[in-house]
Structure formats: structure tokens, C-alpha cells
Design a protein around this motif. Structure first.
Motif, PDB file in Angstrom:
ATOM      1  N   LYS A 297      -4.692   2.016   5.581  1.00 34.57           N
ATOM      2  CA  LYS A 297      -3.427   2.635   5.195  1.00 34.57           C
ATOM      3  C   LYS A 297      -3.668   3.836   4.290  1.00 34.57           C
ATOM      4  O   LYS A 297      -3.055   4.896   4.450  1.00 34.57           O
ATOM      5  N   LEU A 298      -4.588   3.687   3.344  1.00 33.34           N
ATOM      6  CA  LEU A 298      -4.877   4.790   2.426  1.00 33.34           C
ATOM      7  C   LEU A 298      -5.479   5.977   3.170  1.00 33.34           C
ATOM      8  O   LEU A 298      -5.057   7.130   2.978  1.00 33.34           O
ATOM      9  N   LEU A 299      -6.465   5.720   4.025  1.00 28.28           N
ATOM     10  CA  LEU A 299      -7.135   6.822   4.732  1.00 28.28           C
ATOM     11  C   LEU A 299      -6.214   7.466   5.760  1.00 28.28           C
ATOM     12  O   LEU A 299      -6.369   8.652   6.071  1.00 28.28           O
ATOM     13  N   ASP A 300      -5.280   6.703   6.288  1.00 29.44           N
ATOM     14  CA  ASP A 300      -4.309   7.278   7.216  1.00 29.44           C
ATOM     15  C   ASP A 300      -3.356   8.223   6.495  1.00 29.44           C
ATOM     16  O   ASP A 300      -3.027   9.303   6.995  1.00 29.44           O
TER      17      ASP A 300
ATOM     18  N   ASP B 268      -8.139  13.222   3.296  1.00 26.70           N
ATOM     19  CA  ASP B 268      -9.075  14.176   2.685  1.00 26.70           C
ATOM     20  C   ASP B 268      -9.460  13.769   1.265  1.00 26.70           C
ATOM     21  O   ASP B 268      -9.556  14.604   0.369  1.00 26.70           O
ATOM     22  N   LEU B 269      -9.712  12.506   1.058  1.00 27.41           N
ATOM     23  CA  LEU B 269     -10.136  12.021  -0.250  1.00 27.41           C
ATOM     24  C   LEU B 269     -11.564  12.464  -0.552  1.00 27.41           C
ATOM     25  O   LEU B 269     -12.429  12.472   0.334  1.00 27.41           O
ATOM     26  N   GLU B 270     -11.817  12.815  -1.807  1.00 31.91           N
ATOM     27  CA  GLU B 270     -13.176  13.140  -2.259  1.00 31.91           C
ATOM     28  C   GLU B 270     -13.413  12.514  -3.622  1.00 31.91           C
ATOM     29  O   GLU B 270     -12.525  12.521  -4.486  1.00 31.91           O
TER      30      GLU B 270
ATOM     31  N   ASN C  22     -12.447  -5.859  -5.509  1.00 32.25           N
ATOM     32  CA  ASN C  22     -13.804  -5.338  -5.395  1.00 32.25           C
ATOM     33  C   ASN C  22     -14.155  -5.007  -3.945  1.00 32.25           C
ATOM     34  O   ASN C  22     -14.844  -4.009  -3.678  1.00 32.25           O
ATOM     35  N   LEU C  23     -13.702  -5.835  -3.017  1.00 33.56           N
ATOM     36  CA  LEU C  23     -13.973  -5.557  -1.608  1.00 33.56           C
ATOM     37  C   LEU C  23     -13.294  -4.254  -1.183  1.00 33.56           C
ATOM     38  O   LEU C  23     -13.889  -3.426  -0.486  1.00 33.56           O
ATOM     39  N   ILE C  24     -12.065  -4.057  -1.606  1.00 34.11           N
ATOM     40  CA  ILE C  24     -11.352  -2.814  -1.271  1.00 34.11           C
ATOM     41  C   ILE C  24     -12.043  -1.614  -1.908  1.00 34.11           C
ATOM     42  O   ILE C  24     -12.344  -0.613  -1.242  1.00 34.11           O
ATOM     43  N   ALA C  25     -12.309  -1.699  -3.216  1.00 35.79           N
ATOM     44  CA  ALA C  25     -12.894  -0.557  -3.928  1.00 35.79           C
ATOM     45  C   ALA C  25     -14.316  -0.262  -3.454  1.00 35.79           C
ATOM     46  O   ALA C  25     -14.685   0.911  -3.266  1.00 35.79           O
ATOM     47  N   ASN C  26     -15.131  -1.287  -3.251  1.00 38.50           N
ATOM     48  CA  ASN C  26     -16.507  -1.059  -2.809  1.00 38.50           C
ATOM     49  C   ASN C  26     -16.549  -0.473  -1.403  1.00 38.50           C
ATOM     50  O   ASN C  26     -17.426   0.341  -1.076  1.00 38.50           O
ATOM     51  N   SER C  27     -15.593  -0.872  -0.568  1.00 33.61           N
ATOM     52  CA  SER C  27     -15.533  -0.307   0.784  1.00 33.61           C
ATOM     53  C   SER C  27     -15.101   1.158   0.736  1.00 33.61           C
ATOM     54  O   SER C  27     -15.662   2.005   1.458  1.00 33.61           O
ATOM     55  N   LEU C  28     -14.135   1.485  -0.107  1.00 35.77           N
ATOM     56  CA  LEU C  28     -13.718   2.883  -0.253  1.00 35.77           C
ATOM     57  C   LEU C  28     -14.865   3.728  -0.792  1.00 35.77           C
ATOM     58  O   LEU C  28     -15.094   4.854  -0.329  1.00 35.77           O
TER      59      LEU C  28
ATOM     60  N   ALA D  48       0.834  -1.200   0.000  1.00 40.22           N
ATOM     61  CA  ALA D  48       0.000   0.000   0.000  1.00 40.22           C
ATOM     62  C   ALA D  48       0.868   1.250   0.000  1.00 40.22           C
ATOM     63  O   ALA D  48       0.614   2.208  -0.747  1.00 40.22           O
ATOM     64  N   GLY D  49       1.901   1.263   0.836  1.00 42.35           N
ATOM     65  CA  GLY D  49       2.779   2.427   0.888  1.00 42.35           C
ATOM     66  C   GLY D  49       3.447   2.699  -0.441  1.00 42.35           C
ATOM     67  O   GLY D  49       3.553   3.858  -0.869  1.00 42.35           O
ATOM     68  N   THR D  50       3.906   1.659  -1.112  1.00 36.78           N
ATOM     69  CA  THR D  50       4.536   1.826  -2.415  1.00 36.78           C
ATOM     70  C   THR D  50       3.583   2.471  -3.416  1.00 36.78           C
ATOM     71  O   THR D  50       3.947   3.397  -4.152  1.00 36.78           O
TER      72      THR D  50
END
Length: 446
Positions: free
Chosen positions: A362-365, A369-371, A247-253, A133-135
Motif C-alpha cells: 500500500k505504501l509503495l503503491d 519514489d521513496l528514498e 519490525n517485519l514491516i520496517a525491516n522489509s521497507l 495504511a491509507g489513513t
């Protein structure tokens, strides 16, 4: 009572094309008018019965003595009514693996998978996901915009699986492209060939040079899998760990960024990721319709004749949202069917949930401020009878840099996940790029 209604009946419904992809819930509501099971088309000329009721789904999933998982029972495929080049055949055809077998053979093949999965330490898996994720975040954080599907959710499972399976990068790209093509039903026969030949190469590589990875552990298991069984065991694991995982990652985001119940908490500094995962697994499970079974003999269920050898497709999504369920409490409720149930319950549900949770956290941390760049109702969904999959997830955010990430972690990622080097391997077939192919090309720097 016949399971096939006359043309024009409200229950006569296809599960392919953009209309179904855009609003599957509306289709499930219409199908429920026929009862807990209803006839559908999975692809042109491919008839099946969709199980939409929660109790009916549990009945099918938990009754292996009545309903077989072996597609060699599929009458329409055996007699040529369904051609072998139908786009859904690669997802439904017989393979000598745990997904398509019953009884003792199923237990032997599943045991190799569950025992090998048990050797993956959760802390090691978490480390793979965090570094992957960090990469990826480092690459788009300075830009201020990203497609979180093509640049994150699709690529992250590939990075993790390359390590878990001891898979060279070029093999990983081709494997996930092949699996994506099978789920989409676009050039599915060609995608299946790409998947099979690449796995054959991987198995040959690991027979020659085993390592501390899932592929090698499967080989050394007492089940003594043949090369053919190895290939198809890996198909199960790749199928569960790539398309459904992204899909689980994207649908949750998507849910976290669009639903006020979650978005409000995000702005307050709380990350209700586990709650979002529960909600998605109930309402938008990454595999919406699958768990295909075949009646061993004619069965009458709730007044409907289910004929021997006709495919029964369990709608995990429709069953989860069955109005007959007495509670709509989903937070912390794991009674959903997103992982199936019965003897074929997904053996990797704990690792899958861990990967998704860490990826989202990890992404939200890193970028709180994602929109969304478009209204949530304007997001497009990929057609296909089996999955619930976004075509893209475009977002904007204040540009950031890798400076927000600990130096030691950045150095570890650079060492662990170097840029892919060219391999002496055959290129993927020359065909229009799928969403996955575009993201893979992005990751390779093309």
C-alpha cells in the motif's frame, strides 16, 4: 565439557548494548567458533546458552520431551541468582499461556488461540490493513518526509489490533507502549505492570460487553480460559502482533529501499514485496533470539553440556544464516525459522505475513519514489537481546496528497478510523518516551 568459558574466551559474548545491536551477524560468527551452541549474557548477570546452528535449533524446537518451555524450570531465577527486576525477566518469566507451557496444558491454551485466529477472515483483515495504511499515509504524504517507523510501521499494527481485539484506542496505546518497553528492556518491570493492568481492564470490559472480536472469541472458547489465562493469552497475541509486526514491516521497507536487487525492480514499476519478506525473514527476522527452552535434565549436545534448568535461547537469526545450510536460495523458500518450529510454531504466521505484505504494498503503491534520508549503514538499531528493531526509518519523497486515493476509500477510513477521543483512563507512567511513545503521541496529535 562445561558450557561456561573462562573470561576472555571469544565465545563469551553479551547480547545487549549498542555493539550487538549494530552488527549482530558479527557476534553470531564469533559465537559459531564454539560450535552450534555458545554461552552468552542476555543482560548483566543473566547467563544463557545461545543456539546458533540450524540443525541444533530444530533439535531443540522439536524435542519437547527433552527441552521444556516452562520457565519454572529456570534455576537461576528460582534461586535468586537472576533478580526479578532484571530487564529480561518480563520476556522470560512464567505466564499461564501457550508460550510457556508444555503438553496437554499447552494444547488447551494454544487451541483457544488458533481457533480464535481462524475466525478472522483474510479479506476482513486485508481491509483493516488497507484502511489503516491509507489513513496513516494521508497524514504524511503532503509533507515530503516521514519516519516510516514511528509514523507508519509502529502505528499501523495498533490501528489493526484495535479492531481485531475490540480494543478502545486509549487501551491500545498503553498496550503497545507496555509491550515495546518489555522488548527494549527499559523500565521493563514497569512496562510489564502497564501491560498487565491494561489487559485486565480490557478483559473486564469484554466480560461486560462482548463483541465480534478476538478478545470475546477467546472468552467464549470451550477451553474456558480464566481471567488470568485471558490476560496472558492476550500477552502472547500482542507480543506477536505489535513489536515483531512493526519490525517485519520496517525491516522489509529498509531492504526494498536500500538493496539494489529490489530497488531496481521498484524503479521499473515492479513491487517484489513477497521476495523482500522472504529475504528479511531469513536474514533479519523481527524476533532474532527467543524461543527459550530449559533442559529437563543434563544433556550433552555436540560435546557441550547443557545443564538442567539453564535457559537455551534459540537464535532464529543465526540459525537461518548458518553456513552449514547448503542453499542460499531464499526467494520463495519458507524453511526459515523466523516463525519458530515444532509444537510452538507461531500460530499467526499467515495473518502476520498478510499484514506486512499489504502494509508495504500500500505504501509503495501510494508513494513509489521513496528514498532513504541517510545511508543505510547509518540507520540505528534499538539495543535488546531479543528483537531486530530499527530506531527510525527516515525517508523523503515528492509531496503527494490524499487525492491519489479513491474518495470512497478515504471516506471509509475517516468513518472507520476517527481521530482518538479522550478516555477516562489512567495515563501511562511518567517516564522518558520510547520510540513507540513518541509515535503514539504523534498519532494522538500531541
Amino acid at each position: 565439557m562445561s558450557a561456561v568459558p573462562p573470561p576472555g574466551c571469544p565465545a563469551h559474548q553479551s547480547l545487549y548494548g549498542p555493539e550487538f545491536a549494530a552488527d549482530p551477524a558479527a557476534v553470531y560468527r564469533r559465537l559459531r567458533e564454539a560450535g552450534p551452541t555458545a554461552p552468552v549474557e542476555l543482560a548483566p548477570g543473566v547467563r544463557a546458552t545461545l543456539v546458533t546452528g540450524y540443525e541444533a535449533a530444530l533439535h531443540v524446537l522439536r524435542s519437547p520431551e527433552t527441552f521444556s518451555k516452562d520457565p519454572r524450570h529456570w534455576t537461576d531465577l528460582a534461586d535468586g541468582t537472576v533478580p526479578t527486576d532484571s530487564p529480561v525477566v518480563p520476556m522470560m518469566m512464567y505466564r499461564p499461556n501457550a508460550l510457556f507451557t508444555d503438553g496437554e496444558e499447552h494444547r488447551r491454551l494454544r487451541g483457544a488461540i488458533t481457533d480464535s485466529l481462524a475466525r478472522v477472515e483474510p479479506s476482513t483483515l486485508r481491509g483493516y490493513v488497507e484502511r489503516s495504511a491509507g489513513t496513516l499515509i494521508d497524514r504524511f504524504a503532503p509533507l515530503g518526509t516521514a519516519d516510516l517507523l514511528g509514523e507508519y510501521a509502529q502505528v499501523l499494527p495498533l490501528l489493526v489490533f484495535n479492531h481485531l481485539f475490540g480494543c478502545p484506542v486509549g487501551h491500545g496505546v498503553r498496550l503497545v507502549e507496555g509491550m515495546s518497553g518489555i522488548f527494549d528492556g527499559v523500565d521493563a518491570e514497569e512496562a510489564n505492570e502497564l501491560l498487565t493492568t491494561t489487559l485486565l481492564d480490557l478483559v473486564a470490559l469484554k466480560r461486560w460487553r462482548p463483541g465480534p472480536d478476538m478478545t470475546s472469541w477467546l472468552m467464549e472458547h470451550p477451553a474456558a480460559l480464566t481471567d488470568e489465562e485471558m490476560i496472558h493469552a492476550l500477552v502472547v497475541l500482542m507480543g506477536a502482533g505489535t513489536e515483531p509486526q512493526q519490525n517485519l514491516i520496517a525491516n522489509s521497507l529498509r531492504l526494498l529501499l536500500s538493496d539494489d536487487r529490489f530497488a531496481g525492480d521498484l524503479s521499473g514499476g515492479t513491487l517484489p514485496v513477497e521476495d523482500a519478506l522472504d529475504e528479511v525473514l531469513w536474514t533479519d527476522p523481527p524476533i532474532a533470539n527467543y524461543a527459550v527452552h530449559y533442559p529437563r535434565h543434563d544433556v550433552v549436545y555436540e560435546g557441550t553440556l547443557l545443564r538442567a534448568g539453564d535457559p537455551l535461547v534459540v537464535s532464529l537469526a543465526a540459525a537461518n544464516t548458518d553456513p552449514a545450510l547448503t542453499s542460499d536460495q531464499r526467494t520463495g523458500n519458507r524453511a526459515h525459522l523466523a516463525w519458530s518450529a515444532g509444537p510452538h510454531t507461531c500460530p499467526a504466521r499467515s495473518p502476520a505475513r498478510l499484514i506486512a505484505a499489504v502494509a508495504v504494498e500500500k505504501l509503495l503503491d501510494r508513494i513509489p519514489d521513496l528514498e532513504l534520508m541517510v545511508p543505510v549503514e547509518k540507520l540505528e538499531w534499538r539495543p535488546g537481546p531479543f528483537h531486530r528493531a530499527l530506531a527510525a526509518l527516515p525517508v523523503s519523497f515528492p509531496p503527494a496528497s490524499a487525492a491519489g486515493r479513491p474518495e470512497g476509500e478515504r471516506q471509509a477510513s475517516a468513518a472507520t478510523f476517527p481521530a482518538p477521543a479522550p478516555e477516562p483512563a489512567a495515563p501511562a507512567p511518567d517516564r522518558p518516551r520510547s520510540g513507540w511513545a513518541r509515535s503514539a503521541a504523534w498519532w494522538r496529535g500531541e
